[in-house]
Design a protein around this motif. Structure first.
Motif, PDB file in Angstrom:
ATOM      1  N   LYS A  48       2.007  47.840 -17.857  1.00  0.00           N
ATOM      2  CA  LYS A  48       2.141  46.403 -18.077  1.00  0.00           C
ATOM      3  C   LYS A  48       3.478  45.908 -17.543  1.00  0.00           C
ATOM      4  N   ILE A  49       3.551  44.607 -17.270  1.00  0.00           N
ATOM      5  CA  ILE A  49       4.818  43.978 -16.930  1.00  0.00           C
ATOM      6  C   ILE A  49       5.548  43.694 -18.246  1.00  0.00           C
ATOM      7  N   VAL A  50       6.702  44.362 -18.436  1.00  0.00           N
ATOM      8  CA  VAL A  50       7.430  44.222 -19.705  1.00  0.00           C
ATOM      9  C   VAL A  50       8.557  43.197 -19.616  1.00  0.00           C
ATOM     10  N   TRP A  51       8.905  42.778 -18.390  1.00  0.00           N
ATOM     11  CA  TRP A  51       9.894  41.711 -18.204  1.00  0.00           C
ATOM     12  C   TRP A  51       9.724  41.137 -16.805  1.00  0.00           C
ATOM     13  N   GLU A  52       9.945  39.821 -16.684  1.00  0.00           N
ATOM     14  CA  GLU A  52       9.889  39.182 -15.371  1.00  0.00           C
ATOM     15  C   GLU A  52      10.827  37.983 -15.398  1.00  0.00           C
ATOM     16  N   GLY A  53      11.609  37.839 -14.305  1.00  0.00           N
ATOM     17  CA  GLY A  53      12.526  36.723 -14.266  1.00  0.00           C
ATOM     18  C   GLY A  53      13.305  36.686 -12.963  1.00  0.00           C
ATOM     19  N   PRO A  54      14.185  35.688 -12.802  1.00  0.00           N
ATOM     20  CA  PRO A  54      15.004  35.592 -11.585  1.00  0.00           C
ATOM     21  C   PRO A  54      15.914  36.807 -11.447  1.00  0.00           C
ATOM     22  N   VAL A  55      16.181  37.215 -10.200  1.00  0.00           N
ATOM     23  CA  VAL A  55      17.024  38.388  -9.977  1.00  0.00           C
ATOM     24  C   VAL A  55      18.417  38.180 -10.572  1.00  0.00           C
ATOM     25  N   ALA A  56      18.890  36.938 -10.624  1.00  0.00           N
ATOM     26  CA  ALA A  56      20.226  36.652 -11.166  1.00  0.00           C
ATOM     27  C   ALA A  56      20.330  36.985 -12.648  1.00  0.00           C
TER      28      ALA A  56
END
Length: 258
Positions: A220-228
């Motif tokens: 599963k995807i456990v985190w997703e967000g901007p690279v910054a």
């Protein structure tokens, strides 16, 4: 709000008793570079193969520009794949073909471009990845690893695809050459205005080529967000992975599975 270029919902894939992807959800925004990170054996390559239509998932939906990939007809998949470019791990060049035919493979096979025109286009694209025209008539075995990777990148962009997939693009390269390849990837994707989906565990690549990052663990995807935001994600899986710590929620046994 603009719809994603690639939309994955509830993706499930097992190989025998091993559950690789488990109800995975992921959006790849149009015109952006999304990098999926995660340890070896966590299903990153399987995810890309499902999107490409090379592996059929057990359940779930994959849409490219709103069109369903899962269960799509051969003609639909051929049309969708015409939008794709791919840089394989290890470049995956055809040993028996000279460099220019490797680069022009999609132009010759799918676009049916005349050989002279395809060769001219290949030389032009080689120039865009920093290789001189005389490389065109060499064979892959005559090239260094970094040059082979550049040829692979040239092949990936030769058809001017809308979506480019990068599979561990810096594997086997020294840090300096890896940075060169990362810079070329970033520039080529930007110049094409393409959407990019990459998989890697090389954090230098992530920081260089990503607009957004997604962490894959246990299917599963456990985190997703901007690279910054990756250095202050507040996610224990991400923090353990990017800092290379043995202690944390990621089990070392899983990471050692290949």
């Amino acid at each position: 709000m603009q719809s994603p270029k690639i939309e994955v919902r509830g993706l499930v894939k097992s190989f025998g008793p091993k559950k690789v992807l488990q109800e995975l959800d992921l959006d790849v925004p149009r015109g952006q570079s999304l990098v999926v990170i995660g340890g070896s054996g966590t299903g990153k390559s399987v995810l890309i193969k499902c999107i490409l239509g090379l592996v059929r998932p057990d359940a779930g939906s994959i849409k490219v520009d709103g069109e369903e990939v899962v269960g799509a007809s051969r003609s639909t998949m051929e049309r969708l794949r015409a939008k794709f470019g791919m840089l394989f791990q290890g470049a995956a060049l055809f040993d028996s073909l000279p460099v220019w035919e490797n680069v022009a493979f999609g132009l010759l096979a799918a676009r049916k471009l005349p050989r002279g025109e395809a060769r001219a286009r290949a030389i032009d694209v080689l120039g865009r990845v920093g290789l001189p025209a005389e490389v065109a008539d060499l064979f892959p075995a005559e090239l260094s690893g970094g040059m082979q990777k550049r040829v692979g990148l040239a092949r990936a962009i030769a058809t001017e695809p809308e979506i480019i997939f990068f599979d561990e693009p810096t594997t086997g390269l020294d840090p300096i050459m890896a940075d060169v390849i990362n810079e070329l990837i970033r520039r080529c994707v930007r110049d094409l205005g393409a959407t990019a989906l990459s998989i890697t565990h090389d954090m230098a690549s992530v920081r260089k080529i990503a607009d957004r990052v997604a962490m894959l663990y246990a299917g599963k995807i456990v985190w997703e967000g901007p690279v910054a935001e990756i250095d202050h994600s507040g996610n224990a899986f991400v923090e353990q992975f990017i800092n290379g710590r043995a202690e944390g929620p990621i089990r070392v046994a899983q990471a050692a599975n290949g």
